[in-house]
Design a protein around this motif. Structure first.
Motif, short mmCIF file in Angstrom:
data_model
loop_
_atom_site.label_atom_id
_atom_site.label_comp_id
_atom_site.label_asym_id
_atom_site.label_seq_id
_atom_site.Cartn_x
_atom_site.Cartn_y
_atom_site.Cartn_z
N GLU A 19 34.89 72.53 -0.12
CA GLU A 19 33.81 73.52 -0.14
C GLU A 19 32.85 73.36 -1.33
O GLU A 19 32.20 74.31 -1.72
CB GLU A 19 34.36 74.94 -0.11
N ARG A 20 32.77 72.16 -1.89
CA ARG A 20 31.72 71.91 -2.89
C ARG A 20 30.41 71.65 -2.17
O ARG A 20 30.38 70.92 -1.17
CB ARG A 20 32.08 70.70 -3.75
N ASP A 21 29.33 72.22 -2.68
CA ASP A 21 28.03 72.10 -2.05
C ASP A 21 27.41 70.75 -2.41
O ASP A 21 27.31 70.40 -3.59
CB ASP A 21 27.13 73.25 -2.51
N VAL A 22 26.96 70.01 -1.41
CA VAL A 22 26.37 68.70 -1.66
C VAL A 22 25.06 68.80 -2.41
O VAL A 22 24.65 67.85 -3.09
CB VAL A 22 26.18 67.93 -0.32
N THR A 23 24.37 69.95 -2.32
CA THR A 23 23.12 70.10 -3.08
C THR A 23 23.40 70.39 -4.55
O THR A 23 22.48 70.41 -5.37
CB THR A 23 22.25 71.23 -2.50
N LYS A 24 24.66 70.60 -4.91
CA LYS A 24 25.06 70.73 -6.31
C LYS A 24 25.76 69.47 -6.79
O LYS A 24 25.63 69.08 -7.95
CB LYS A 24 25.98 71.95 -6.45
N TYR A 25 26.50 68.83 -5.89
CA TYR A 25 27.22 67.59 -6.20
C TYR A 25 26.81 66.53 -5.16
O TYR A 25 27.50 66.36 -4.16
CB TYR A 25 28.73 67.81 -6.14
N PRO A 26 25.69 65.84 -5.36
CA PRO A 26 25.18 64.93 -4.31
C PRO A 26 25.92 63.60 -4.18
O PRO A 26 25.61 62.81 -3.29
CB PRO A 26 23.73 64.69 -4.75
N VAL A 27 26.89 63.33 -5.04
CA VAL A 27 27.70 62.12 -4.93
C VAL A 27 28.97 62.47 -4.14
O VAL A 27 29.61 63.49 -4.43
CB VAL A 27 28.08 61.59 -6.33
N PRO A 28 29.37 61.70 -3.13
CA PRO A 28 28.87 60.37 -2.77
C PRO A 28 27.92 60.34 -1.56
O PRO A 28 27.36 59.29 -1.27
CB PRO A 28 30.17 59.63 -2.40
N GLU A 29 27.75 61.45 -0.84
CA GLU A 29 26.99 61.39 0.41
C GLU A 29 25.52 61.04 0.21
O GLU A 29 24.93 60.33 1.03
CB GLU A 29 27.08 62.74 1.16
N CYS A 30 24.90 61.54 -0.87
CA CYS A 30 23.45 61.38 -1.04
C CYS A 30 23.07 60.44 -2.16
O CYS A 30 21.88 60.19 -2.39
CB CYS A 30 22.81 62.75 -1.30
N MET A 31 24.04 59.91 -2.88
CA MET A 31 23.75 58.97 -3.97
C MET A 31 24.77 57.83 -3.91
O MET A 31 25.92 58.04 -3.52
CB MET A 31 23.82 59.67 -5.33
N CYS A 32 24.35 56.66 -4.29
CA CYS A 32 25.25 55.51 -4.31
C CYS A 32 24.91 54.64 -5.52
O CYS A 32 23.81 54.72 -6.07
CB CYS A 32 25.15 54.71 -3.02
N ASN A 33 25.86 53.83 -5.93
CA ASN A 33 25.60 52.88 -7.02
C ASN A 33 25.75 51.46 -6.49
O ASN A 33 25.86 51.24 -5.28
CB ASN A 33 26.51 53.15 -8.22
N ASP A 34 25.79 50.48 -7.36
CA ASP A 34 25.79 49.08 -6.94
C ASP A 34 27.03 48.70 -6.14
O ASP A 34 27.03 47.68 -5.43
CB ASP A 34 25.66 48.16 -8.16
#
Length: 583
Positions: free
Chosen positions: A561-576
């Motif tokens: 139940e963490r909100d992705v608009t508060k914690y956008p990793v990993p669904e909305c941000m990625c690294n190398d």
């Protein structure tokens, strides 16, 4: 040698004279200076005679002029609580261009890079990254420089405090699946189903509900009518969606996900809508089972009270859609952006700044079951109102004030915020912007902060006469200004949780994990009560407690139940380590 062509031409010289001197001259004296005819060489030599009183007058005037200039240059243009501390900055170029309505301030105000096509490419293929909220670093002149007379130790504290956390290379990458994109064509072309929503609360609470409304429309395959903002009964704010957010931008960014319409079409105006209010944390499956059949039959669905109704644990594509709405589609209107940008520039005139969201209003103390810690008089004000309206208490009712405080359920007061910032290394010269309503106790409540950090401003301090007039009695628009200036700060810290703090935490993470201090109230407050600790011991303990609470990347999936608009990793941000692929 050829003579200069301009050797015989008339030359005109200008002398810059401070306004203080101009104001000190009488009109007749000023006129005589401007209109005095030229003197002959004989008169001139007589004027320069050593015995001439005119020469002495000239010498005294020049000494006076030099004294005034020195006084003028030593004046401090920013005096805390001065009505217009930054009026001289209005002629400078804005932090971000305000002439183009597509200019952006962070992701809350993004139009995409290079227009609509770049906007589409940026979100769909993950190759063009959104422009960050603020620069990804500071020049050496912006960090660690303090006023003359400060020692080297304070300069180190200065640079350490403004240091940004390691973002671990995470960048926005909203890559939707092939199935999602394949379904989009049919959804945006549908003309039979329409979703209407009524959102309530303050501006940041309304933002959250608008995000969920778009996702629900996508789940049902319906067009979304521009959300209706319910009149706020607390502040009497009658602002509409178009007063706060850029509607055309909202429609354009979401054109490939959900069709947004300004009003119901004529074919559906006489339709009696299906009404509903979902329970808390419902899944997409529940929404389809509950509403889809009736929506297909009636054509219009009206939902109210969407706050926290949609589950935070959604399929990956819907999580990405939530990020797309929150960080790209919801941009403030150009007038709000222009004013927010101006105040941001005025705060940044002399380098980096810290933004605080202070939750010290009367209703906050009442609702949390806490006390402001000012005096017995203010404690009684809070207790009396709480006794009259026990329904206002939102904290755990079976806990007394002391237990709530130690459990970390109370907002920090001015003294606690000042001690925390000082322990974390904030220099006394730090420039601070504070957002929020007027605290209970007024300036007395802010006194510990203003004494420790004299450069302490809010929007009223920074605005020029008349700049805030169009926003008068419009709490949502005032909140939008606070949001922009806070979003663009170099460091941000809330004194208590809330919708604004959560939204800005997500924005700063999405911008590359800009520094965001989360006060560890439950662990730190016992040390605030230990008078036996030396200042250096206290500071060391507080820094250690917050070493992992400075805005570093946190995986949303670590907790349910963490909100992705508060914690956008990993669904909305990625690294190398993640590939950018549609597969």
């Amino acid at each position: 040698m050829a003579k200069s062509k301009c050797s015989n031409s008339k030359r005109m010289s200008y002398i810059a004279v401070p306004s203080q001197i101009i104001n000190s001259l009488s009109s007749s004296s000023l006129q005589s200076l401007l209109l005095s005819p030229k003197k002959s060489s004989r008169t001139y030599s007589r004027f320069l005679s050593f015995k001439s009183p005119r020469l002495w007058f000239l010498i005294l005037f020049l000494f006076g002029l030099l004294g005034m200039l020195k006084l003028g240059y030593n004046l401090d243009p920013l005096i805390p609580f001065a009505p217009y501390p930054c009026s001289t900055t209005t002629q400078t170029q804005d932090l971000i261009s305000n002439g183009d309505p597509k200019s952006e301030v962070g992701f809350a105000s993004m139009s995409g890079i290079g227009g609509q096509k770049a906007e589409k490419d940026e979100i769909l293929d993950g190759t063009n990254q959104p422009r960050p909220l603020i620069s990804n670093g500071f020049s050496k002149s912006e960090v660690g420089n303090v006023t003359d007379g400060e020692n080297d130790e304070e300069e180190v504290e200065d640079s350490e405090f403004w240091k940004q956390p390691d973002g671990l290379g995470y960048k926005p990458c909203l890559v939707f699946s092939r199935e999602y994109r394949r379904a989009s064509d049919g959804i945006v072309k549908d003309r039979t189903k329409y979703l209407m929503v009524v959102v309530s609360g303050g501006m940041n609470q309304q933002r959250n509900q608008i995000v969920d409304a778009v996702v629900i429309a996508r789940i049902l395959g319906a067009a979304l009518v521009v959300p209706i903002l319910q009149v706020n009964v607390i502040w009497g704010d009658e602002s509409e969606f178009s007063d706060i957010f850029d509607i055309e931008h909202f429609k354009r960014v979401l054109a490939n996900d959900v069709r947004i319409v300004s009003a119901l079409p004529s074919t559906h105006l006489m339709t009696r809508p299906v009404e509903g209010s979902p329970p808390l944390h419902v899944s997409p499956k529940w929404i389809r089972a509950r509403y889809l059949k009736r929506l297909n039959r009636e054509g219009v669905l009206l939902l109210r009270g969407l706050d926290s109704r949609l589950s935070k644990d959604l399929p990956s594509d819907l999580q990405k859609l939530r990020c797309k709405v929150a960080f790209h589609a919801l941009r403030f209107t150009p007038p709000i952006l222009q004013l927010g940008n101006k105040l941001t520039e005025r705060m940044r005139t002399n380098g980096p700044y810290l933004a605080l969201h202070l939750r010290m209003e009367k209703d906050v103390w009442i609702r949390t079951g806490c006390l402001p810690g000012l005096s017995h008089e203010y404690d009684e004000i809070v207790n009396n109102e709480r006794r009259q309206r026990p329904d206002l208490l939102t904290a755990r009712s079976n806990m007394n004030y002391h237990d709530r405080k130690l459990a970390g359920l109370c907002p920090l007061n001015g003294l606690e915020v000042a001690r925390l910032l000082k322990a974390l290394g904030a220099p006394k010269t730090a420039r601070i912007y504070w957002a929020g309503g007027q605290p209970l106790g007024g300036k007395e409540a802010l006194l510990p902060l203003t004494q420790e950090f004299p450069q302490f401003y809010n929007k009223e301090d920074l605005a020029l006469p008349g700049e805030l007039e169009p926003l008068k009695n419009r709490a949502s628009l005032m909140a939008a200004i606070d949001y922009i200036v806070s979003e663009n700060s170099d460091v941000f810290m809330p004194s208590h949780g809330g919708n604004m703090g959560h939204a800005i935490q997500g924005h700063r993470a999405y911008a590359g994990h800009r520094k965001y201090i989360t006060p560890n109230k439950r662990k730190m407050l016992p040390y605030f009560l230990k008078s036996t600790l030396s200042e250096s011991e206290f500071n060391s303990i507080i820094k250690e407690l917050h070493s992992d609470s400075l805005g570093q990347p946190e995986l949303r999936t670590n907790r349910a139940e963490r909100d992705v608009t508060k914690y956008p990793v990993p669904e909305c941000m990625c690294n190398d380590s993640h590939t950018h692929s549609y597969l």
